[in-house]
Design a protein around this motif. Structure first.
Motif, PDB file in Angstrom:
ATOM      1  N   GLN A  72      30.376  50.090  37.112  1.00 50.80           N
ATOM      2  CA  GLN A  72      28.969  50.132  37.880  1.00 50.80           C
ATOM      3  C   GLN A  72      29.289  49.326  39.264  1.00 50.80           C
ATOM      4  N   ASP A  73      30.119  48.353  39.175  1.00 54.92           N
ATOM      5  CA  ASP A  73      30.589  47.524  40.239  1.00 54.92           C
ATOM      6  C   ASP A  73      31.204  48.092  41.252  1.00 54.92           C
ATOM      7  N   ASP A  74      31.717  49.322  40.976  1.00 59.98           N
ATOM      8  CA  ASP A  74      32.361  50.109  42.287  1.00 59.98           C
ATOM      9  C   ASP A  74      33.803  49.596  42.756  1.00 59.98           C
ATOM     10  N   SER A  75      34.204  48.196  42.043  1.00 59.87           N
ATOM     11  CA  SER A  75      35.350  47.723  42.695  1.00 59.87           C
ATOM     12  C   SER A  75      36.580  48.304  42.148  1.00 59.87           C
ATOM     13  N   TYR A  76      36.327  49.158  40.857  1.00 60.09           N
ATOM     14  CA  TYR A  76      37.572  49.760  40.153  1.00 60.09           C
ATOM     15  C   TYR A  76      37.222  51.243  39.901  1.00 60.09           C
ATOM     16  N   GLU A  77      38.056  52.200  39.956  1.00 58.39           N
ATOM     17  CA  GLU A  77      37.767  53.464  39.633  1.00 58.39           C
ATOM     18  C   GLU A  77      37.447  53.704  37.998  1.00 58.39           C
ATOM     19  N   THR A  78      38.177  52.858  37.423  1.00 58.77           N
ATOM     20  CA  THR A  78      38.060  52.873  35.824  1.00 58.77           C
ATOM     21  C   THR A  78      38.200  51.721  35.272  1.00 58.77           C
ATOM     22  N   TYR A  79      37.728  51.630  34.165  1.00 55.47           N
ATOM     23  CA  TYR A  79      37.693  50.409  33.641  1.00 55.47           C
ATOM     24  C   TYR A  79      39.158  49.869  33.232  1.00 55.47           C
ATOM     25  N   VAL A  80      40.024  50.731  32.912  1.00 63.11           N
ATOM     26  CA  VAL A  80      41.472  50.621  32.840  1.00 63.11           C
ATOM     27  C   VAL A  80      42.264  49.636  34.063  1.00 63.11           C
ATOM     28  N   ASP A  81      41.683  50.265  35.294  1.00 68.40           N
ATOM     29  CA  ASP A  81      42.131  49.415  36.411  1.00 68.40           C
ATOM     30  C   ASP A  81      41.674  47.968  36.347  1.00 68.40           C
ATOM     31  N   ALA A  82      40.631  47.718  35.845  1.00 64.66           N
ATOM     32  CA  ALA A  82      39.912  46.346  35.824  1.00 64.66           C
ATOM     33  C   ALA A  82      40.637  45.411  34.825  1.00 64.66           C
ATOM     34  N   ILE A  83      41.014  46.185  33.731  1.00 61.49           N
ATOM     35  CA  ILE A  83      41.730  45.342  32.701  1.00 61.49           C
ATOM     36  C   ILE A  83      43.039  45.171  33.176  1.00 61.49           C
ATOM     37  N   VAL A  84      43.885  45.924  33.839  1.00 64.34           N
ATOM     38  CA  VAL A  84      45.314  45.771  34.431  1.00 64.34           C
ATOM     39  C   VAL A  84      45.000  44.676  35.314  1.00 64.34           C
ATOM     40  N   ASP A  85      44.468  44.644  36.286  1.00 60.57           N
ATOM     41  CA  ASP A  85      44.097  43.782  37.385  1.00 60.57           C
ATOM     42  C   ASP A  85      43.616  42.535  36.684  1.00 60.57           C
ATOM     43  N   GLU A  86      43.000  42.279  35.618  1.00 62.54           N
ATOM     44  CA  GLU A  86      42.722  40.948  35.127  1.00 62.54           C
ATOM     45  C   GLU A  86      44.085  40.436  34.423  1.00 62.54           C
ATOM     46  N   LEU A  87      44.662  41.313  33.772  1.00 62.44           N
ATOM     47  CA  LEU A  87      46.029  40.782  33.002  1.00 62.44           C
ATOM     48  C   LEU A  87      46.890  40.348  34.012  1.00 62.44           C
ATOM     49  N   LEU A  88      46.863  40.968  35.216  1.00 59.94           N
ATOM     50  CA  LEU A  88      48.121  40.476  36.406  1.00 59.94           C
ATOM     51  C   LEU A  88      47.568  39.087  36.743  1.00 59.94           C
ATOM     52  N   THR A  89      46.115  39.046  37.112  1.00 56.65           N
ATOM     53  CA  THR A  89      45.627  37.638  37.430  1.00 56.65           C
ATOM     54  C   THR A  89      46.059  36.585  36.527  1.00 56.65           C
ATOM     55  N   LEU A  90      45.650  36.895  35.110  1.00 55.53           N
ATOM     56  CA  LEU A  90      46.135  35.879  34.181  1.00 55.53           C
ATOM     57  C   LEU A  90      47.821  35.438  34.204  1.00 55.53           C
ATOM     58  N   THR A  91      48.289  36.475  34.190  1.00 58.41           N
ATOM     59  CA  THR A  91      50.090  36.304  34.152  1.00 58.41           C
ATOM     60  C   THR A  91      50.430  35.492  35.571  1.00 58.41           C
ATOM     61  N   GLU A  92      49.816  36.060  36.597  1.00 55.37           N
ATOM     62  CA  GLU A  92      50.350  35.388  37.925  1.00 55.37           C
ATOM     63  C   GLU A  92      49.784  34.225  38.175  1.00 55.37           C
ATOM     64  N   THR A  93      48.794  33.750  37.497  1.00 56.52           N
ATOM     65  CA  THR A  93      48.234  32.413  37.589  1.00 56.52           C
ATOM     66  C   THR A  93      48.784  31.320  36.695  1.00 56.52           C
ATOM     67  N   PHE A  94      49.044  31.850  35.344  1.00 57.40           N
ATOM     68  CA  PHE A  94      49.573  30.926  34.648  1.00 57.40           C
ATOM     69  C   PHE A  94      51.228  30.885  34.151  1.00 57.40           C
ATOM     70  N   HIS A  95      51.924  32.073  34.598  1.00 60.96           N
ATOM     71  CA  HIS A  95      53.503  32.149  34.483  1.00 60.96           C
ATOM     72  C   HIS A  95      54.123  31.083  35.358  1.00 60.96           C
ATOM     73  N   PRO A  96      53.925  31.067  36.521  1.00 62.20           N
ATOM     74  CA  PRO A  96      54.627  30.104  37.552  1.00 62.20           C
ATOM     75  C   PRO A  96      54.148  28.725  36.906  1.00 62.20           C
ATOM     76  N   ILE A  97      52.954  28.326  36.555  1.00 62.74           N
ATOM     77  CA  ILE A  97      52.758  26.942  35.742  1.00 62.74           C
ATOM     78  C   ILE A  97      53.615  26.830  34.857  1.00 62.74           C
ATOM     79  N   PHE A  98      53.820  27.461  33.626  1.00 57.75           N
ATOM     80  CA  PHE A  98      54.784  27.359  32.769  1.00 57.75           C
ATOM     81  C   PHE A  98      56.281  27.364  33.011  1.00 57.75           C
ATOM     82  N   VAL A  99      56.579  28.169  33.880  1.00 61.24           N
ATOM     83  CA  VAL A  99      58.224  28.206  34.375  1.00 61.24           C
ATOM     84  C   VAL A  99      58.158  26.972  35.355  1.00 61.24           C
ATOM     85  N   GLU A 100      57.578  26.588  36.030  1.00 57.15           N
ATOM     86  CA  GLU A 100      57.855  25.261  36.987  1.00 57.15           C
ATOM     87  C   GLU A 100      57.740  24.176  35.927  1.00 57.15           C
ATOM     88  N   GLU A 101      56.918  23.991  35.062  1.00 55.86           N
ATOM     89  CA  GLU A 101      56.780  22.741  34.297  1.00 55.86           C
ATOM     90  C   GLU A 101      57.502  22.603  33.087  1.00 55.86           C
TER      91      GLU A 101
END
Length: 103
Positions: A72-101
């Motif tokens: 209903q938000d119209d930001s994504y074509e399908t809910y799968v796109d939103a899930i993939v985007d959220e998983l990418l956000t999670l990994t792109e946010t925390f992976h550099p933190i874990f690798v750096e530290e």
């Protein structure tokens, strides 16, 4: 840390949990597991839409993605796109933190 997706129910009315956890990291000692959770706890403000529970191994940090709300938000074509985007956000946010530290 393990980044994963738990699909509670498929379809437009379903929901999916995108999560950060240590449960699947069998090669980690309890001390290493606690160190990772401690590092993550210092950066929770980077993903304020997540729920954080550092006393757990599963769902240390997680966010529910409601399929119907995403469609209903119209930001994504399908809910799968939103899930993939959220998983990418999670990994792109925390992976550099874990690798750096850890390095």
């Amino acid at each position: 840390m393990v980044y994963d997706v738990f699909v509670g129910k498929t379809g437009d009315a379903g929901q999916t949990t995108v999560r950060l956890q240590t449960q699947g990291s069998d090669e980690l000692t309890e001390e290493e597991r606690e160190l990772l959770k401690s590092r993550a706890s210092q950066h929770t403000e980077t993903l304020p839409d997540y729920t954080w529970r550092f006393h757990r191994k599963v769902n240390v940090g997680f966010k529910q993605v409601g399929h119907e709300a995403v469609i209903q938000d119209d930001s994504y074509e399908t809910y799968v796109d939103a899930i993939v985007d959220e998983l990418l956000t999670l990994t792109e946010t925390f992976h550099p933190i874990f690798v750096e530290e850890s390095g």
